[in-house]
Scaffold this active site. Structure first.
Site, PDB file in Angstrom:
ATOM      1  N   CYS A  44       0.841  -1.191  -0.017  1.00  0.00           N
ATOM      2  CA  CYS A  44       0.032   0.011   0.117  1.00  0.00           C
ATOM      3  C   CYS A  44       0.714   1.224  -0.023  1.00  0.00           C
ATOM      4  CB  CYS A  44      -0.804  -0.199   1.229  1.00  0.00           C
ATOM      5  SG  CYS A  44      -1.966   1.485   1.289  1.00  0.00           S
ATOM      6  N   CYS A  93      -0.375   4.122   2.316  1.00  0.00           N
ATOM      7  CA  CYS A  93      -0.229   4.021   3.809  1.00  0.00           C
ATOM      8  C   CYS A  93       1.292   4.050   4.040  1.00  0.00           C
ATOM      9  CB  CYS A  93      -0.432   2.393   4.276  1.00  0.00           C
ATOM     10  SG  CYS A  93      -2.072   1.883   3.300  1.00  0.00           S
ATOM     11  N   ASP A  94       2.382   3.388   3.023  1.00  0.00           N
ATOM     12  CA  ASP A  94       3.703   3.687   3.576  1.00  0.00           C
ATOM     13  C   ASP A  94       4.588   4.490   2.591  1.00  0.00           C
ATOM     14  OD1 ASP A  94       2.737   1.508   5.452  1.00  0.00           O
ATOM     15  OD2 ASP A  94       3.079  -0.103   4.106  1.00  0.00           O
TER      16      ASP A  94
END
Ligand code: NAP
Length: 307
Positions: free
Chosen positions: A132, A135-136
């Site tokens: 993701c 997200c990261d």
């Protein structure tokens, strides 16, 4: 509260179904094992949902959730782990063995990321390997990253990683042609994403954190090692069909739930909508299917179909 319709999954299909069901006079509860939004919530940018020329997946899903909350009861972190049919009722059981009885069920459980089966991938999940970018991605600003996959999602992730300031972004795809739409391929090229085609990931190496990826050229057989700080895997999705299997509902060859044009499954009183039914798998088609399924459930609940 006694509910008539239980919706399992709160992505675009579930939220839309919640809105339509309650407006059609159906007492509705929506269950989600997380905090909602499904995979759409981690899409960096959605550019094809009408009315929103560009919006992050999390923002669009937050708006849908707020809208749905005006109507349906939404129970988050409430994972339904079992469904049983008893006469004309369905008993839904959560992970703490609490049960809910409903007259109709809508399965809108969506899909999850397909994992890459290559040497040491699992070992470096969370230490350089991610599924993701939204997200990261932030942790890889000014660093070198690879995105694996050739579909729309992979291209969107690669563009996003470039946009947030990754120094080098390589897109690794196993064929010489992308599956993604041309528009995304063009945007990726314009953004400076570098394409490595006809290559598969053989494995990854590192110590505490990821350091390199080993690639194999599928045409020449040549093996090369490339330094990288991160790898974002975006090789498609698999249907979350465990509950459908418990009811012995018909699935297609890829594991998606088979539905008719009213979103009925092979079992009376059970409907399905969104990515779990396969097909186009867009936010707009999921929302549309959710609306149809919600209104179709009036037949199982002995209510008047509103149109
Ligand atoms: P996808 O379209 O199924 O693409 C998956 C990609 O991963 C393909 O390029 C595939 O290669 C590759 N792949 C699969 N297994 C692999 C493996 N083991 N090793 C290496 N590569 C592998 O998946 P997606 O991009 O996640 O998209 C899912 C659905 O959502 C699609 O229907 C897509 O159109 C939709 N979507 C739409 C939008 C949009 O319109 N804005 C955005 C995102 C997603 P091959 O091409 O060789 O099969």
């Amino acid at each position: 509260m006694k509910y008539e319709l239980g919706i399992i999954g709160s992505g675009p299909a579930g939220y839309s179904a919640g809105i339509y069901a309650v407006r059609a006079g159906i007492k509705t509860v929506l269950f989600d094992k997380g905090n909602g939004g499904g995979l759409a919530a981690v899409a960096p940018d959605i550019e094809n949902y009408p009315g929103f020329p560009s919006i992050s997946g999390s923002e669009l899903m937050e708006k849908m959730k707020e809208h749905a909350k005006k109507y349906a009861d939404i129970l988050e972190y409430e994972e339904i782990v079992n469904i049983e049919k008893q006469d004309k009722k369905f008993i839904l059981t959560n992970s703490e063995n609490k049960t809910y009885q409903v007259g109709a069920v809508l399965i809108a459980t969506g899909t999850e990321h397909r994992k890459l089966d290559a040497s040491s991938i699992k070992e470096f999940e969370g230490r350089g390997i991610s599924y993701c970018a939204t997200c990261d991605g932030f942790f890889f600003k000014d660093k070198t990253v690879c995105v694996v996959g050739g579909g729309n999602s992979a291209l969107i992730e690669a563009i996003y990683l470039k946009q947030i300031g990754c120094k080098n972004v390589y897109l690794i795809h196993r064929r010489d042609k992308l599956r993604a739409e041309d528009a995304y391929a063009k945007d990726a090229k314009d953004a400076g994403v570098q394409f490595i085609l006809n290559n598969v990931v053989e494995g990854v190496k590192g110590d505490q954190i990821l350091k390199s990826v080993t690639l194999k050229n599928v045409e020449t057989g040549e093996i090369q090692s490339m330094d990288t700080d991160g790898i974002f895997i975006s090789i498609g999705v698999i249907p979350q069909n465990e509950l459908a299997k418990k009811l012995d509902i018909k699935l297609d060859k890829q594991g998606y739930i088979k539905v008719d044009d009213q979103m009925r499954t092979s079992m009376d009183g059970v409907y399905a909508a969104g990515d779990i039914t396969g097909g186009l798998r867009q936010v707009i088609t999921s929302a549309s299917e959710g609306a149809i399924a919600a209104l179709s459930s009036t037949e199982a609940l002995g209510k008047q179909y509103p149109y």
